[in-house]
Structure formats: C-alpha cells, structure tokens
Design a protein around this motif. Structure first.
Motif, mmCIF file in Angstrom:
data_model
loop_
_atom_site.group_PDB
_atom_site.id
_atom_site.type_symbol
_atom_site.label_atom_id
_atom_site.label_comp_id
_atom_site.label_asym_id
_atom_site.label_seq_id
_atom_site.Cartn_x
_atom_site.Cartn_y
_atom_site.Cartn_z
ATOM 1 N N GLY A 135 83.029 28.447 -17.379
ATOM 2 C CA GLY A 135 83.712 27.607 -18.345
ATOM 3 C C GLY A 135 84.290 26.324 -17.771
ATOM 4 O O GLY A 135 85.273 25.790 -18.295
ATOM 5 N N ASP A 168 82.224 21.103 -20.503
ATOM 6 C CA ASP A 168 81.787 21.141 -21.895
ATOM 7 C C ASP A 168 80.459 20.406 -22.095
ATOM 8 O O ASP A 168 79.901 20.401 -23.192
ATOM 9 C CB ASP A 168 82.856 20.608 -22.851
ATOM 10 C CG ASP A 168 83.378 19.229 -22.468
ATOM 11 O OD1 ASP A 168 82.797 18.593 -21.582
ATOM 12 O OD2 ASP A 168 84.384 18.809 -23.068
ATOM 13 N N ARG A 197 81.702 25.844 -21.289
ATOM 14 C CA ARG A 197 82.669 26.437 -22.196
ATOM 15 C C ARG A 197 81.979 26.810 -23.509
ATOM 16 O O ARG A 197 80.898 26.284 -23.806
ATOM 17 C CB ARG A 197 83.803 25.441 -22.476
ATOM 18 C CG ARG A 197 84.605 25.101 -21.237
ATOM 19 C CD ARG A 197 85.498 23.912 -21.424
ATOM 20 N NE ARG A 197 86.083 23.511 -20.150
ATOM 21 C CZ ARG A 197 86.477 22.285 -19.863
ATOM 22 N NH1 ARG A 197 86.365 21.323 -20.769
ATOM 23 N NH2 ARG A 197 86.989 22.008 -18.669
#
Length: 277
Positions: A96, A99, A125
């Motif tokens: 994560g 993005d 993510r």
C-alpha cells in the motif's frame, strides 16, 4: 517453486549501466511508450499523490504534482534519478505504498512477470492504478527471421521470448487486478543497415539477456546483414516493427464498479438491437 531464470540479472544491470550515459540517442521507443502512457493517464480524472516510476531509465516520464519514487534495475539509471535500484520481481516497497505505479519499457525483461505483477498490485493502495508499457510478441520479427536464416544449421535463441497481447490481460487478472485492460500499438522504424538496428538495441539496453546466450559467428553476422538488406523497401531501408503492449489495471476496492449479476438484465440484447419503429 521458483520460475526459471530466463534473463541474466547481472548482465541486465550491466547493459543498463552501459546504456545510461548515451540513452538519449536511442530513447525513441521508450518515448513512444511514455507518450502512450501519458495519454492514458490524462484520461483519468483523479489526482495521484504517491507514485512509483518502475523502470525509470532517465526519469523521462512526466509525473507533475505528485511525490515520485524512481526505481530501475540498473544502478546508473537509479542513481541519476535519485532512486532505488531493484528488479521488478523483487520489489522492496511495503504494501500500500503508492496510489499510482507506472512502468515503461522494462517488464519484457523480467524473469518472473506474474510475480512482479503480484508485487506491484500489493504495493498499490486500494483503488490504486497501474499503467505499463513494454514490447510484445510482434517485436523485431524481421531481426528474428534474418538471424534464424543465417543460422539455419544450428539456430539459437537470439530474441527474447515475448508476451502475446492475448495473454497480457490474463496476467493482470491472475495478479488480482480489477478492471484489467490490455491493448497494443505498433511502431515501425526503417533501417539502412542491420548494424544500425543493433546499435539502437544496445543504446536502449535491449540486446539479448538470455542466460544461455551464445555469441554470433562472423559468418552468421555477415549472412544476417545480407538477409536484412534483402528485405529493404523501394527506398533502400528495411522496416522493423516494435509492438508495444499497454496494461491498465486497478487494485481492488469496494468502491469500484462491479459487473452486473448474470441474468439481472431487464431487456434482452435482441430487443435492444431491434430497430425502433
């Protein structure tokens, strides 16, 4: 079970280090990929904050307005970009972390591509985006044919095994990406000599990295050069193709649109296509 080591990892790093200083002279293929990825990214109406440029080369992928981590399999490229040296199937990033992950021009040289894609998805993510471009199955068909003809008696593998477009989307699905899309574009370049094509491949760190590679004999090189020239067009140049496969996939998220449940349609396809009176 570990997948076989098709590509020589050390040779890959050394070839990239050798290409780093003069990469701008042979960056046309990656520039083509970057343009395609940028167009796809511009179509996404969303701002990304933490981005991984995986296989960054000279950091030529424009990623304004975001915190960008650059990573490359070669030490020289990674150092020049102020980034991290790592192989795509051995990523050091925590789950994560990003993005958005983009990759232009390196995933065709990865020993464990399914494993690399799984690690990329893990580093995203939820609802994070993955965009990639790399050469696919239609690449260097002329070079492959001329080398095969030049070594008719004892042909050896000279061009890397390549992913077919039909398999690319399946790889995304196997890695757990949602809304996977795979498409391709073809770039054709016309060469005056075989030597000029080989110079470009060396300049972009795309010469053979196979673990069982063997040197070409002088006679085979000469025959290949003749065969390459014999395929020239009316202008005296031989066309060579680079098929670029683009991948788009999203890390799964509960907020993403889901396909409709099978059998839930209220209107049949036949009725929808029937001309209205």
């Amino acid at each position: 079970m570990q997948p076989p080591e098709i590509f020589h990892r050390v040779a890959r790093r050394l070839r990239r280090d050798r290409a780093a200083d003069r990469f701008a002279e042979a960056d046309f293929l990656r520039a083509f990929m970057v343009e395609g990825l940028t167009e796809r990214l511009d179509a996404v109406t969303r701002q990304f904050e933490d981005v991984l440029d995986l296989g960054c080369f000279d950091a030529g992928m424009p990623l304004p307005g975001a915190r960008v981590v650059r990573a490359d399999p070669g030490f020289a490229f990674a150092r020049a970009a102020g980034g991290v040296q790592c192989d795509e199937d051995r990523l050091p990033f925590a789950e994560g972390s990003f993005d958005l992950i983009v990759s232009a021009g390196t995933l065709d040289q990865v020993n464990d591509l399914p494993g690399a894609l799984a690690l990329i998805r893990r580093a995203l993510r939820p609802d994070g985006l993955f965009l990639a471009a790399f050469t696919g199955g239609g690449t260097l068909a002329t070079l492959r044919a001329t080398l095969m003809a030049a070594e008719q008696e004892r042909p050896a593998a000279r061009v890397h095994p390549q992913v077919k477009l039909q398999s690319a989307g399946d790889l995304l699905m196997r890695a757990g990406f949602a809304l996977p899309v795979a498409d391709s574009e073809t770039l054709t370049v016309r060469y005056g000599t075989l030597g000029r094509l080989l110079e470009d491949l060396r300049g972009m760190a795309a010469t053979s990295l196979l673990t069982d590679r063997a040197p070409l004999s002088r006679s085979a090189i000469a025959q290949a050069a003749e065969g390459f020239a014999a395929r020239a067009d009316a202008g005296g140049r031989t066309p060579e193709q680079f098929e670029v496969i683009y991948l788009t996939g999203w890390a799964p998220s509960p907020d993403q649109p889901k396909p409709a449940r099978r059998g839930s349609a209220t209107v049949s396809l036949a009725d929808a296509l029937r001309p209205k009176p």
